[in-house]
Structures are given as C-alpha cells and as structure tokens.
Design a protein around this motif. Structure first.
Motif, PDB file in Angstrom:
ATOM      1  N   GLY A 117       0.812  -1.209   0.000  1.00  0.00           N
ATOM      2  CA  GLY A 117       0.000   0.000   0.000  1.00  0.00           C
ATOM      3  C   GLY A 117       0.843   1.255   0.000  1.00  0.00           C
ATOM      4  N   LEU A 118       0.280   2.327   0.551  1.00  0.00           N
ATOM      5  CA  LEU A 118       0.946   3.622   0.601  1.00  0.00           C
ATOM      6  C   LEU A 118       1.638   3.818   1.934  1.00  0.00           C
ATOM      7  CD1 LEU A 118      -0.420   4.556  -1.990  1.00  0.00           C
ATOM      8  CD2 LEU A 118      -1.188   6.572  -0.779  1.00  0.00           C
ATOM      9  N   ARG A 119       2.767   4.512   1.900  1.00  0.00           N
ATOM     10  CA  ARG A 119       3.474   4.903   3.113  1.00  0.00           C
ATOM     11  C   ARG A 119       3.706   6.406   3.018  1.00  0.00           C
ATOM     12  NH1 ARG A 119       5.058   0.431   5.621  1.00  0.00           N
ATOM     13  NH2 ARG A 119       6.739   1.239   6.878  1.00  0.00           N
ATOM     14  N   VAL A 120       3.101   7.144   3.924  1.00  0.00           N
ATOM     15  CA  VAL A 120       3.209   8.598   3.942  1.00  0.00           C
ATOM     16  C   VAL A 120       4.024   8.988   5.162  1.00  0.00           C
ATOM     17  CG1 VAL A 120       1.920  10.768   4.072  1.00  0.00           C
ATOM     18  CG2 VAL A 120       0.965   8.835   2.828  1.00  0.00           C
ATOM     19  N   SER A 121       5.064   9.798   4.945  1.00  0.00           N
ATOM     20  CA  SER A 121       5.905  10.281   6.033  1.00  0.00           C
ATOM     21  C   SER A 121       5.917  11.798   5.984  1.00  0.00           C
ATOM     22  CB  SER A 121       7.320   9.731   5.878  1.00  0.00           C
ATOM     23  OG  SER A 121       8.163  10.265   6.863  1.00  0.00           O
ATOM     24  N   LEU A 122       5.657  12.428   7.109  1.00  0.00           N
ATOM     25  CA  LEU A 122       5.529  13.877   7.163  1.00  0.00           C
ATOM     26  C   LEU A 122       6.220  14.397   8.408  1.00  0.00           C
ATOM     27  CD1 LEU A 122       4.089  16.399   5.956  1.00  0.00           C
ATOM     28  CD2 LEU A 122       2.170  15.839   7.438  1.00  0.00           C
ATOM     29  N   THR A 123       7.006  15.473   8.268  1.00  0.00           N
ATOM     30  CA  THR A 123       7.686  16.108   9.391  1.00  0.00           C
ATOM     31  C   THR A 123       7.157  17.516   9.536  1.00  0.00           C
ATOM     32  OG1 THR A 123       9.679  14.841   8.934  1.00  0.00           O
ATOM     33  CG2 THR A 123       9.926  16.753  10.335  1.00  0.00           C
ATOM     34  N   CYS A 124       6.737  17.880  10.755  1.00  0.00           N
ATOM     35  CA  CYS A 124       6.236  19.233  10.988  1.00  0.00           C
ATOM     36  C   CYS A 124       6.837  19.776  12.287  1.00  0.00           C
ATOM     37  CB  CYS A 124       4.709  19.254  11.035  1.00  0.00           C
ATOM     38  SG  CYS A 124       3.994  18.397  12.422  1.00  0.00           S
ATOM     39  N   PRO A 125       6.850  21.087  12.460  1.00  0.00           N
ATOM     40  CA  PRO A 125       7.415  21.665  13.680  1.00  0.00           C
ATOM     41  C   PRO A 125       6.484  21.460  14.869  1.00  0.00           C
ATOM     42  CG  PRO A 125       6.524  23.393  12.288  1.00  0.00           C
ATOM     43  CD  PRO A 125       6.418  22.106  11.513  1.00  0.00           C
ATOM     44  N   SER A 126       7.023  21.583  16.065  1.00  0.00           N
ATOM     45  CA  SER A 126       6.205  21.381  17.258  1.00  0.00           C
ATOM     46  C   SER A 126       5.204  22.519  17.444  1.00  0.00           C
ATOM     47  CB  SER A 126       7.095  21.242  18.495  1.00  0.00           C
ATOM     48  OG  SER A 126       7.880  22.408  18.660  1.00  0.00           O
ATOM     49  N   ALA A 127       5.458  23.673  16.839  1.00  0.00           N
ATOM     50  CA  ALA A 127       4.536  24.801  16.953  1.00  0.00           C
ATOM     51  C   ALA A 127       3.284  24.616  16.087  1.00  0.00           C
ATOM     52  CB  ALA A 127       5.239  26.092  16.556  1.00  0.00           C
ATOM     53  N   ALA A 128       3.327  23.686  15.155  1.00  0.00           N
ATOM     54  CA  ALA A 128       2.179  23.467  14.266  1.00  0.00           C
ATOM     55  C   ALA A 128       1.041  22.808  15.037  1.00  0.00           C
ATOM     56  CB  ALA A 128       2.588  22.588  13.099  1.00  0.00           C
ATOM     57  N   ASP A 129      -0.167  23.040  14.580  1.00  0.00           N
ATOM     58  CA  ASP A 129      -1.340  22.415  15.173  1.00  0.00           C
ATOM     59  C   ASP A 129      -1.428  20.977  14.653  1.00  0.00           C
ATOM     60  OD1 ASP A 129      -3.703  21.831  16.405  1.00  0.00           O
ATOM     61  OD2 ASP A 129      -4.929  23.148  15.144  1.00  0.00           O
ATOM     62  N   VAL A 130      -0.906  20.049  15.445  1.00  0.00           N
ATOM     63  CA  VAL A 130      -0.817  18.657  15.011  1.00  0.00           C
ATOM     64  C   VAL A 130      -2.210  18.063  14.813  1.00  0.00           C
ATOM     65  CG1 VAL A 130       0.057  16.366  15.626  1.00  0.00           C
ATOM     66  CG2 VAL A 130       1.417  18.391  16.146  1.00  0.00           C
ATOM     67  N   GLY A 131      -3.159  18.459  15.637  1.00  0.00           N
ATOM     68  CA  GLY A 131      -4.535  17.971  15.483  1.00  0.00           C
ATOM     69  C   GLY A 131      -5.130  18.363  14.146  1.00  0.00           C
ATOM     70  N   ALA A 132      -4.885  19.597  13.732  1.00  0.00           N
ATOM     71  CA  ALA A 132      -5.399  20.054  12.436  1.00  0.00           C
ATOM     72  C   ALA A 132      -4.731  19.308  11.290  1.00  0.00           C
ATOM     73  CB  ALA A 132      -5.186  21.557  12.285  1.00  0.00           C
ATOM     74  N   VAL A 133      -3.428  19.048  11.419  1.00  0.00           N
ATOM     75  CA  VAL A 133      -2.709  18.304  10.380  1.00  0.00           C
ATOM     76  C   VAL A 133      -3.282  16.896  10.264  1.00  0.00           C
ATOM     77  CG1 VAL A 133      -0.478  17.327   9.733  1.00  0.00           C
ATOM     78  CG2 VAL A 133      -0.593  19.648  10.610  1.00  0.00           C
ATOM     79  N   VAL A 134      -3.509  16.258  11.405  1.00  0.00           N
ATOM     80  CA  VAL A 134      -4.049  14.890  11.388  1.00  0.00           C
ATOM     81  C   VAL A 134      -5.459  14.888  10.808  1.00  0.00           C
ATOM     82  CG1 VAL A 134      -4.781  12.971  12.865  1.00  0.00           C
ATOM     83  CG2 VAL A 134      -2.576  14.074  13.256  1.00  0.00           C
ATOM     84  N   ARG A 135      -6.283  15.881  11.171  1.00  0.00           N
ATOM     85  CA  ARG A 135      -7.640  15.949  10.621  1.00  0.00           C
ATOM     86  C   ARG A 135      -7.611  16.131   9.105  1.00  0.00           C
ATOM     87  NH1 ARG A 135      -8.599  18.570  15.335  1.00  0.00           N
ATOM     88  NH2 ARG A 135      -8.266  20.644  14.466  1.00  0.00           N
ATOM     89  N   LYS A 136      -6.736  17.022   8.619  1.00  0.00           N
ATOM     90  CA  LYS A 136      -6.626  17.220   7.166  1.00  0.00           C
ATOM     91  C   LYS A 136      -6.193  15.933   6.478  1.00  0.00           C
ATOM     92  CE  LYS A 136      -5.660  22.092   6.449  1.00  0.00           C
ATOM     93  NZ  LYS A 136      -4.688  23.031   5.886  1.00  0.00           N
ATOM     94  N   LEU A 137      -5.207  15.268   7.079  1.00  0.00           N
ATOM     95  CA  LEU A 137      -4.742  14.015   6.479  1.00  0.00           C
ATOM     96  C   LEU A 137      -5.860  12.978   6.475  1.00  0.00           C
ATOM     97  CD1 LEU A 137      -1.188  13.668   8.052  1.00  0.00           C
ATOM     98  CD2 LEU A 137      -1.710  14.031   5.657  1.00  0.00           C
ATOM     99  N   ASP A 138      -6.597  12.900   7.563  1.00  0.00           N
ATOM    100  CA  ASP A 138      -7.625  11.873   7.709  1.00  0.00           C
ATOM    101  C   ASP A 138      -8.838  12.148   6.827  1.00  0.00           C
ATOM    102  OD1 ASP A 138      -8.720   9.534   8.814  1.00  0.00           O
ATOM    103  OD2 ASP A 138      -9.850  10.711  10.285  1.00  0.00           O
ATOM    104  N   GLN A 139      -9.220  13.406   6.686  1.00  0.00           N
ATOM    105  CA  GLN A 139     -10.453  13.721   5.975  1.00  0.00           C
ATOM    106  C   GLN A 139     -10.335  13.582   4.467  1.00  0.00           C
ATOM    107  OE1 GLN A 139     -11.534  17.586   7.354  1.00  0.00           O
ATOM    108  NE2 GLN A 139     -12.322  16.833   9.305  1.00  0.00           N
ATOM    109  N   ASP A 140      -9.329  14.197   3.884  1.00  0.00           N
ATOM    110  CA  ASP A 140      -9.358  14.205   2.431  1.00  0.00           C
ATOM    111  C   ASP A 140      -8.017  13.971   1.750  1.00  0.00           C
ATOM    112  OD1 ASP A 140      -8.477  16.619   3.406  1.00  0.00           O
ATOM    113  OD2 ASP A 140      -9.366  17.807   1.815  1.00  0.00           O
ATOM    114  N   ILE A 141      -6.925  14.356   2.347  1.00  0.00           N
ATOM    115  CA  ILE A 141      -5.650  14.316   1.626  1.00  0.00           C
ATOM    116  C   ILE A 141      -5.213  12.892   1.319  1.00  0.00           C
ATOM    117  CG2 ILE A 141      -3.208  14.918   1.754  1.00  0.00           C
ATOM    118  CD1 ILE A 141      -4.036  17.330   3.425  1.00  0.00           C
TER     119      ILE A 141
END
Length: 167
Positions: A117-141
């Motif tokens: 299958g697919l393997r997605v790896s993403l690095t973001c800073p600690s200041a980023a809203d991790v919950g929003a990133v996860v929601r975006k990834l989960d909903q549509d991206i």
C-alpha cells in the motif's frame, strides 16, 4: 546531490581502506611479500605481547571488530536505500504538500507506493497544530492521494514526525 551521498562516499572510502589494510596484513602474515624478512610481524612486539598474554583478549578484539564491521555494513545498506519499502512517487508528495499548504514549517514529506500500500511520512514543527494536520490528512488528503496513485482499497501507513524547538 542527494542527502545520503556523503554517507555512501565516506563508507566506501573507509571500507576500501579497511579492506586493503586487512588484505595487506593477511598477505604479509602469510609471507607473500618476498622482499620483507620472514620474521616481520604485523604488530609490534609490545602490542603482540599485550594481546597474547591473556587468551580472551584476541577473542574480544575480534568480536569488537566483527561487530563494528556489521554495524558499518548495515549503515551502508541503509544509506543505499535498502530496507525502504516501496518506490517514491512525486505525484503523491506534491498532492500532500498542496493539501497541507496552510501549515507553516513543513520540513519533509514523502509518499511511497509498494505492494502493501501507501506509506506517507511527514515532518512538521512542534509549533504546528498537530490535530489540524491529522484531521486534514484523515479527511481528504490521504484519500485523494490513494485514488490518484493507487486504488481506494490500498492500505496506508501515515507517520507524522514532530520536530522539537531548538534553542
């Protein structure tokens, strides 16, 4: 130039040097160099005496060198890309960045396609809203990437790495 090129070149130089020194020591110890005296030894007399006084010291040195060689071999294989699953896909990576364009400071993103299958790896800073990133990834991206790159039924593994602040 790729990021791991320095590792590859460094390991190749160190490995080649160690191989040449090992072959030289082995051939010299067997007496394959006729211009040297037959009593010439690889190690000086003081070092030989310290190593041969106790029988376990040679075993300890040998085990240490074998473990060092295995660790170096593993490092080389990983830097060559072995052990990574799937092939990188630029389309999926571009779609991931476009879908997360509102997130500041994204460092690295990769999408790989493999048999499982697919393997997605993403690095973001600690200041980023991790919950929003996860929601975006989960909903549509992730769904869009899956439909574009592979079928909808493909399994997907998402790894989100959060960098800590330096300072």
């Amino acid at each position: 130039m790729r990021q791991y090129t320095g590792n590859r070149v460094g390991l190749a130089v160190v490995g080649g040097t160690l191989l040449a020194l090992g072959a030289y020591a082995w051939l010299r110890g067997d007496g394959h160099f006729p211009d040297l005296s037959p009593t010439a030894k690889v190690l000086p007399a003081q070092a030989r005496g310290a190593l041969t006084d106790e029988p376990w010291t040679l075993w300890a040195v040998s085990l240490t060198l074998v473990l060092l060689a295995l660790a170096s071999l593993r490092w080389l294989l990983l830097s060559l890309g072995w052990g990574r699953r799937g092939l990188p896909t630029g389309t999926g990576t571009a779609m991931l960045f476009v879908g997360l364009k509102g997130v500041e400071g994204l460092g690295r993103a990769r999408v790989r396609v493999g048999e499982e299958g697919l393997r997605v790896s993403l690095t973001c800073p600690s200041a980023a809203d991790v919950g929003a990133v996860v929601r975006k990834l989960d909903q549509d991206i992730v769904g869009r990437i899956r439909r574009e790159v592979r079928d909808d039924e493909a399994g997907t593994v998402v790894r989100l790495h959060v960098r800590r602040l330096r300072g």
